[in-house]
Design a protein around this motif. Structure first.
Motif, PDB file in Angstrom:
ATOM      1  N   ALA A  26       0.868  -1.178   0.000  1.00 54.59           N
ATOM      2  CA  ALA A  26       0.000   0.000   0.000  1.00 54.59           C
ATOM      3  C   ALA A  26       0.903   1.224   0.000  1.00 54.59           C
ATOM      4  O   ALA A  26       1.626   1.454   0.976  1.00 54.59           O
ATOM      5  CB  ALA A  26      -0.899  -0.005   1.229  1.00 54.59           C
TER       6      ALA A  26
ATOM      7  N   SER B 230       2.643   4.416   0.728  1.00 53.98           N
ATOM      8  CA  SER B 230       2.497   5.244   1.929  1.00 53.98           C
ATOM      9  C   SER B 230       2.649   6.730   1.670  1.00 53.98           C
ATOM     10  O   SER B 230       2.236   7.541   2.501  1.00 53.98           O
ATOM     11  CB  SER B 230       3.538   4.813   2.971  1.00 53.98           C
ATOM     12  OG  SER B 230       4.853   5.114   2.510  1.00 53.98           O
TER      13      SER B 230
ATOM     14  N   ARG C 101      -6.096   2.162   4.452  1.00 56.47           N
ATOM     15  CA  ARG C 101      -6.868   1.158   5.202  1.00 56.47           C
ATOM     16  C   ARG C 101      -7.545   0.183   4.243  1.00 56.47           C
ATOM     17  O   ARG C 101      -7.517  -1.038   4.443  1.00 56.47           O
ATOM     18  CB  ARG C 101      -7.921   1.847   6.081  1.00 56.47           C
ATOM     19  CG  ARG C 101      -8.767   0.868   6.904  1.00 56.47           C
ATOM     20  CD  ARG C 101      -9.923   1.595   7.573  1.00 56.47           C
ATOM     21  NE  ARG C 101      -9.461   2.564   8.545  1.00 56.47           N
ATOM     22  CZ  ARG C 101      -9.177   2.293   9.804  1.00 56.47           C
ATOM     23  NH1 ARG C 101      -9.312   1.041  10.252  1.00 56.47           N
ATOM     24  NH2 ARG C 101      -8.781   3.234  10.618  1.00 56.47           N
TER      25      ARG C 101
ATOM     26  N   LEU D 102      -4.833  -2.115   2.608  1.00 60.54           N
ATOM     27  CA  LEU D 102      -4.255  -3.086   3.539  1.00 60.54           C
ATOM     28  C   LEU D 102      -5.211  -4.239   3.836  1.00 60.54           C
ATOM     29  O   LEU D 102      -4.779  -5.338   4.214  1.00 60.54           O
ATOM     30  CB  LEU D 102      -3.850  -2.399   4.839  1.00 60.54           C
ATOM     31  CG  LEU D 102      -2.591  -1.521   4.783  1.00 60.54           C
ATOM     32  CD1 LEU D 102      -2.443  -0.708   6.060  1.00 60.54           C
ATOM     33  CD2 LEU D 102      -1.338  -2.367   4.541  1.00 60.54           C
TER      34      LEU D 102
ATOM     35  N   TYR E 256       1.905  -5.365   2.779  1.00 63.76           N
ATOM     36  CA  TYR E 256       2.734  -4.507   3.620  1.00 63.76           C
ATOM     37  C   TYR E 256       2.452  -3.034   3.303  1.00 63.76           C
ATOM     38  O   TYR E 256       1.817  -2.708   2.293  1.00 63.76           O
ATOM     39  CB  TYR E 256       4.213  -4.807   3.402  1.00 63.76           C
ATOM     40  CG  TYR E 256       4.728  -4.466   2.008  1.00 63.76           C
ATOM     41  CD1 TYR E 256       5.554  -3.365   1.792  1.00 63.76           C
ATOM     42  CD2 TYR E 256       4.380  -5.246   0.901  1.00 63.76           C
ATOM     43  CE1 TYR E 256       6.008  -3.053   0.519  1.00 63.76           C
ATOM     44  CE2 TYR E 256       4.841  -4.942  -0.367  1.00 63.76           C
ATOM     45  CZ  TYR E 256       5.656  -3.838  -0.556  1.00 63.76           C
ATOM     46  OH  TYR E 256       6.103  -3.529  -1.822  1.00 63.76           O
ATOM     47  N   LEU E 257       2.915  -2.152   4.180  1.00 62.95           N
ATOM     48  CA  LEU E 257       2.883  -0.716   3.913  1.00 62.95           C
ATOM     49  C   LEU E 257       4.173  -0.371   3.185  1.00 62.95           C
ATOM     50  O   LEU E 257       5.271  -0.604   3.697  1.00 62.95           O
ATOM     51  CB  LEU E 257       2.777   0.085   5.211  1.00 62.95           C
ATOM     52  CG  LEU E 257       2.675   1.617   5.042  1.00 62.95           C
ATOM     53  CD1 LEU E 257       1.369   2.004   4.358  1.00 62.95           C
ATOM     54  CD2 LEU E 257       2.791   2.329   6.394  1.00 62.95           C
TER      55      LEU E 257
ATOM     56  N   LYS F 282      -0.765   5.934   9.422  1.00 67.91           N
ATOM     57  CA  LYS F 282      -0.549   4.911   8.390  1.00 67.91           C
ATOM     58  C   LYS F 282       0.280   3.752   8.938  1.00 67.91           C
ATOM     59  O   LYS F 282      -0.015   2.582   8.671  1.00 67.91           O
ATOM     60  CB  LYS F 282       0.147   5.537   7.180  1.00 67.91           C
ATOM     61  CG  LYS F 282      -0.730   6.507   6.402  1.00 67.91           C
ATOM     62  CD  LYS F 282       0.056   7.183   5.270  1.00 67.91           C
ATOM     63  CE  LYS F 282      -0.827   8.173   4.513  1.00 67.91           C
ATOM     64  NZ  LYS F 282      -0.071   8.882   3.453  1.00 67.91           N
TER      65      LYS F 282
ATOM     66  N   ALA G 225      -0.931  -0.301   9.453  1.00 69.09           N
ATOM     67  CA  ALA G 225      -0.205  -1.498   9.011  1.00 69.09           C
ATOM     68  C   ALA G 225       0.003  -2.458  10.180  1.00 69.09           C
ATOM     69  O   ALA G 225      -0.160  -3.680  10.040  1.00 69.09           O
ATOM     70  CB  ALA G 225       1.131  -1.099   8.400  1.00 69.09           C
TER      71      ALA G 225
ATOM     72  N   PHE H 130      -3.081  -4.369  10.994  1.00 69.62           N
ATOM     73  CA  PHE H 130      -3.318  -5.447  10.032  1.00 69.62           C
ATOM     74  C   PHE H 130      -2.219  -6.512  10.106  1.00 69.62           C
ATOM     75  O   PHE H 130      -2.225  -7.457   9.326  1.00 69.62           O
ATOM     76  CB  PHE H 130      -3.399  -4.891   8.617  1.00 69.62           C
ATOM     77  CG  PHE H 130      -4.743  -4.306   8.261  1.00 69.62           C
ATOM     78  CD1 PHE H 130      -5.764  -5.118   7.799  1.00 69.62           C
ATOM     79  CD2 PHE H 130      -4.984  -2.946   8.401  1.00 69.62           C
ATOM     80  CE1 PHE H 130      -7.002  -4.587   7.467  1.00 69.62           C
ATOM     81  CE2 PHE H 130      -6.220  -2.396   8.061  1.00 69.62           C
ATOM     82  CZ  PHE H 130      -7.236  -3.215   7.604  1.00 69.62           C
TER      83      PHE H 130
ATOM     84  N   LYS I 276       0.912  -6.250   9.281  1.00 69.00           N
ATOM     85  CA  LYS I 276       1.671  -6.239   8.032  1.00 69.00           C
ATOM     86  C   LYS I 276       2.899  -5.341   8.192  1.00 69.00           C
ATOM     87  O   LYS I 276       2.821  -4.275   8.822  1.00 69.00           O
ATOM     88  CB  LYS I 276       0.788  -5.761   6.883  1.00 69.00           C
ATOM     89  CG  LYS I 276      -0.357  -6.738   6.610  1.00 69.00           C
ATOM     90  CD  LYS I 276      -1.233  -6.343   5.423  1.00 69.00           C
ATOM     91  CE  LYS I 276      -2.296  -7.429   5.182  1.00 69.00           C
ATOM     92  NZ  LYS I 276      -3.165  -7.127   4.017  1.00 69.00           N
TER      93      LYS I 276
END
Length: 547
Positions: free
Chosen positions: A110, A112, A132, A135, A142-143, A162, A166, A169, A171
């Motif tokens: 995702a 950032s 969001r 993710l 991952y972020l 942010k 992550a 989640f 991640k």
């Protein structure tokens, strides 16, 4: 399906002659039948590129996979922030949709930092709400690289939100902190950053590892090359390293991928299983990739190589499907739909003129460094002709301009050294991270022709010969970043343009277009060019063209 080969076990560091049975995409049994056998191929997990922007290959995910599997790559950790800067979340979804069409393991991030900074014009914004949503997708693991490291250090509310998303989640968060060391690096890492692919020196990378960073990524791309500086870390930190390309142009992808870094590391004498840990194992474990590691029950993702000296990839398998054999890809040549955002008018020579003040002046000149993303700031006396500051080809001080591709706006102008053109101009709509049109040239006439060729094609890379008489163009109609044709043909066409720039126009750079594309990357110091003007990446402010 039954395979017999010398199996490399990356967990217990053994090599044994074994039978591997694959049923319905998975390994159902592994039976050791003897010690390492002579004259028998070796089987091992496939390679993973731990950080790459697929868009920089100028290929769609489907075409990228088609070329990469030939070199034993079965998966990538892919940050789609290039197309994200052009099309936002829709661009990320485009990459995911295209990737589903081929047998290859893509893990997308995702993005950032879209836009990367507020000092440039991008085509889209990816908000915290968008993060969001991304993710929550299974394809997003991952972020992606947190380039706004000042925002982390100063605990910017949105940046920290942010990162916390992550973490919620479960991640990982990728880093991007060139040159950051000591107390600042410790704070950056402590915020939840797990990786960094931007280390330029051994000492910087070592400092980050000692401060608790999970992984250093050893990068070797078309422009940024840090393998030689960072590979000594393999001696003491094999469990905390990964290999990545970051940005790889199509001609280089045809030549090789992560397999090249494996061969180079082995040639330097580093232990086989340490090297393969970085190339195969660590990315799968860190990003929790659905990629097999040659264990019973794993997806049947593996490669066969001829021997442990030449490391020639004979066959590549993804979930039991043979996707390449003897240097030929079995992934079909698929067409992808065209999406774009390109809305600017043709320019004229008058748009590129830089009026000189009456007094003599000293220019602030970008010094490009071959094989690096960082630049230096030079102070150079200006060459003035007919009341205008012009390129000084004899001293290799060329004009660099950035044209806003999203709407008509004044052209940003400056000067650059080390591109090395003796005549003509080059231009590209691949210009990290906002992907406006960036161009360098010896004269305004050539610059206009190169830029307008890109505008007419709605994206691409172009090179123009003396007096704008000869024009070479590789169209990139997908977001102004990627081609919609056969990846091997893209590589061939790119090779031709690259050769023209070097042989006819005079550039000595290893990858002129890749280097050009990073001259707009404001988050890498020291001096860069935004569509809004000359930018000092140290102070993070715009700066005047001259003193």
């Amino acid at each position: 399906m039954l395979f017999t080969a010398n199996l490399l076990n990356l967990f217990d560091h053994t090599i044994a002659h074994a039978e591997i049975e694959v049923v319905e995409k998975r390994i159902i049994s592994i039976k050791v039948i003897g010690t390492e056998a002579q004259g028998v191929p070796y089987v091992m997990p496939g390679f993973v590129d731990a950080h790459v922007h697929i868009e920089s290959s100028m290929l769609t995910p489907a075409q990228f996979a088609r070329l990469a599997v030939v070199h034993g790559t079965v998966a990538t950790v892919s940050d789609p922030h290039e197309i994200g800067n052009v099309l936002g979340v829709a661009g990320v979804e485009y990459m995911i949709d295209d990737s589903r069409r081929v047998p290859f393991k893509f893990c997308f991030g995702a993005p950032s930092c879209v836009p990367a900074t507020t000092f440039e014009t991008a085509g889209a914004v990816i908000s915290t709400k968008d993060i969001r949503r991304l993710l929550a997708m299974k394809e997003v693991g991952y972020l992606a690289e947190m380039m706004n490291f000042p925002g982390v250090l100063y605990e910017d509310t949105e940046v920290m939100m942010k990162i916390r998303l992550a973490q919620a989640f479960n991640k990982p968060v990728d880093g991007h902190a060139p040159g950051l060391q000591g107390t600042d690096a410790k704070k950056y890492i402590s915020a939840g950053i797990s990786t960094d692919h931007e280390c330029f020196t051994y000492d910087e990378a070592l400092d980050k590892l000692q401060l608790g960073l999970d992984y250093i990524l050893i990068r070797e791309g078309s422009a940024a090359k840090n393998f030689e500086a960072l590979i000594p870390l393999m001696a003491d930190y094999p469990n905390r390293l990964m290999f990545c390309s970051d940005d790889k142009h199509p001609d280089n992808l045809v030549e090789g991928h992560i397999n090249q870094l494996v061969k180079r590391a082995l040639a330097k004498g580093y232990p086989l299983f340490s090297v393969l840990r970085a190339a195969c194992l660590n990315p799968v474990l860190h990003y929790r990739l659905n990629v097999g590691l040659l264990r019973e029950g794993d997806p049947a993702d593996f490669i066969l190589v001829d021997n442990l000296q030449d490391f020639t990839v004979l066959e590549t398998y993804v979930e039991g499907e043979r996707v390449s054999q003897n240097g030929v890809s079995n992934i079909p040549d698929l067409r992808s739909p065209t999406v774009n955002q390109f809305d600017c008018k043709f320019i004229e020579a008058a748009d590129l003129e830089i009026a000189a003040p009456e007094a003599a002046l000293t220019l602030k000149v970008i010094e490009a460094l071959d094989g690096q993303l960082i630049t230096n700031l030079l102070e150079v006396p200006a060459l003035i002709e007919n009341g205008c500051i012009v390129a000084d080809v004899e001293r290799d001080i060329l004009k660099i301009v950035v044209v806003n591709r999203y709407h008509s706006a004044p052209v940003a102008k400056g000067f650059i050294k080390n591109i090395g053109l003796r005549e003509g101009a080059i231009a590209s709509s691949v210009a990290h991270d906002s992907h406006n049109i960036i161009a360098v040239g010896c004269d305004d006439e050539s610059l206009v022709r190169a830029i307008n060729s890109v505008i007419e094609a709605q994206g691409g890379v172009s090179a123009v010969g003396p007096k704008a008489e000869e024009v070479h163009l590789l169209p990139l109609p997908i977001a102004g970043l990627m081609s919609d044709v056969d990846g091997y043909k893209v590589a061939e066409r790119y090779t031709q343009i690259d050769f023209f720039v070097k042989s006819e126009l005079g550039s000595k750079l290893n990858s002129p277009f890749m280097t050009l594309s990073f001259m707009g990357l404001l988050v890498i110091p020291s001096l860069k060019m935004s569509d809004l003007g000359l930018f000092n990446g140290q102070s993070f402010h715009f700066t005047k063209l001259y003193f």
